[in-house]
Design an enzyme around this catalytic site. Structure first.
Site, short mmCIF file in Angstrom:
data_model
loop_
_atom_site.label_atom_id
_atom_site.label_comp_id
_atom_site.label_asym_id
_atom_site.label_seq_id
_atom_site.Cartn_x
_atom_site.Cartn_y
_atom_site.Cartn_z
N GLY A 148 0.83 -1.20 0.00
CA GLY A 148 0.00 0.00 0.00
C GLY A 148 0.86 1.25 0.00
N CYS A 149 0.27 2.36 -0.40
CA CYS A 149 1.03 3.62 -0.50
C CYS A 149 1.47 4.12 0.87
CB CYS A 149 0.21 4.66 -1.24
SG CYS A 149 -1.48 4.87 -0.63
#
Length: 345
Positions: A148-149
């Site tokens: 995930g970012c």
């Protein structure tokens, strides 16, 4: 190699097209969007005119496997868990940009993501695709769970200090801020102009789905259970993530000593840039690039380390890291197709 894109109309796919187009060993193959099948890609994104003009298609595992060597899945959570198995069974490599294969525990996934989990057989095949930390595993894996970012910026910012045993594990606080593109292209009140412009919102307090992902990797790498305090904010800009991370230290050390720890830890990683002492990164300085810039400061008065970690959420936090992982999978220089100077101003 031909690379297929599933979830072709989202921001993640558009960034993938940008990097694939400049990659010497990849070309855009099949583009799948069940909701827009038959529509030309450049009709949805006119900036792709005369670059990628083919029509979008529906999902067909046999055809995808016949015409492509790699598949990127830039789908909402809960979708790729159903699409990946038939692709893997046909021998095609998959890079999943959703969260469906990041968590090892099916129960934990269901609790945080509110979707049915992927089959245990395929969860066990997945490799967590944090390029700087797991390059050897990525090289031999056919299923990459792209991080995930928020997780990418947080984990890269924290790992070097956790590896030293200088940090008090129970003290970790992550204050994270993201541009609006992080919430995707779909219409919602959250990203309505009048709601986000000249505004700052905290959201998903204690409930963000990246929390268990961050804790899973930090616990794995530190050798002990780690729980974090993690708060996300939406800021009125298109791109970028800044994670301001606070860690209480067990011993008295200087900023210079911590800087040496980080510089040594990431010395072979071309996309991690440790800023000089007194220099703090901003999101604009990584815009459009695959860099993660990290700034460090030890407050001698409180003996607390502040870590500022910034990335472009659509690049190092999604498409750029996915390309970096494909480079590792295929034995190419991990910088291939990714050497872009950040866009400035």
């Amino acid at each position: 190699m031909k690379a297929a894109l599933i979830g072709g109309t989202g921001y993640g796919s558009i960034e993938l097209v940008r990097f694939i187009n400049q990659h010497p060993y990849l070309e855009v193959g099949t583009v799948v969007s069940n909701s827009q099948a038959g529509v030309g890609f450049s009709e949805i994104y006119p900036h792709l005119s005369n670059i990628v003009d083919q029509p979008l298609e529906t999902f067909n595992a046999d055809r995808l496997a016949e015409e492509n060597e790699i598949v990127f899945l830039a789908t909402p959570s809960g979708v790729s868990s159903r699409l990946v198995p038939p692709l893997l069974d046909r021998g095609i490599k998959c890079i999943d940009l959703s969260g469906d294969f990041r968590l090892r525990s099916a129960d934990e996934y269901e609790s945080w993501y509110k979707h049915s989990p992927a089959d245990e057989k395929y969860l066990k095949q997945a490799t967590y695709g944090l390029s700087e930390i797991y390059p050897e595993k990525i090289k031999t894996s056919s299923l990459i769970a792209n991080p995930g970012c928020y997780s990418t910026a947080s984990i890269l910012g924290l790992l070097p200090i956790l590896k030293t045993n200088l940090a008090e594990y129970e003290s970790i606080v992550i204050d994270a801020k993201s541009g609006v593109s992080g919430s995707g292209r779909g219409l919602s009140l959250t990203n309505h102009f009048a709601e986000i412009n000249e505004n700052l919102k905290a959201y998903k307090l204690g409930a963000h789905q990246h929390i268990p992902e961050i804790e899973q990797i930090l616990s794995d790498e530190s050798g002990g259970p780690i729980k974090i305090s993690f708060t996300t904010h939406l800021v009125p800009m298109n791109r970028g993530i800044m994670c301001s991370i606070y860690v209480k230290l067990k011993e008295t050390v200087t900023t210079n000593e911590v800087h040496q720890i980080y510089s040594e830890f990431y010395k072979i990683n071309p996309f991690i840039r440790i800023r000089p002492e007194g220099n703090v990164p901003s999101t604009k300085e990584v815009l459009g690039s695959n860099y993660c810039d990290i700034g460090l400061h030890v407050d001698q008065r409180t003996n607390r380390l502040t870590i500022i970690s910034v990335i472009d959420n659509l690049v190092k936090g999604a498409a750029g890291q996915a390309i970096q992982n494909v480079n590792l999978q295929n034995g190419w220089d991990e910088r291939t197709g990714l050497i872009d100077i950040p866009l400035y101003p």
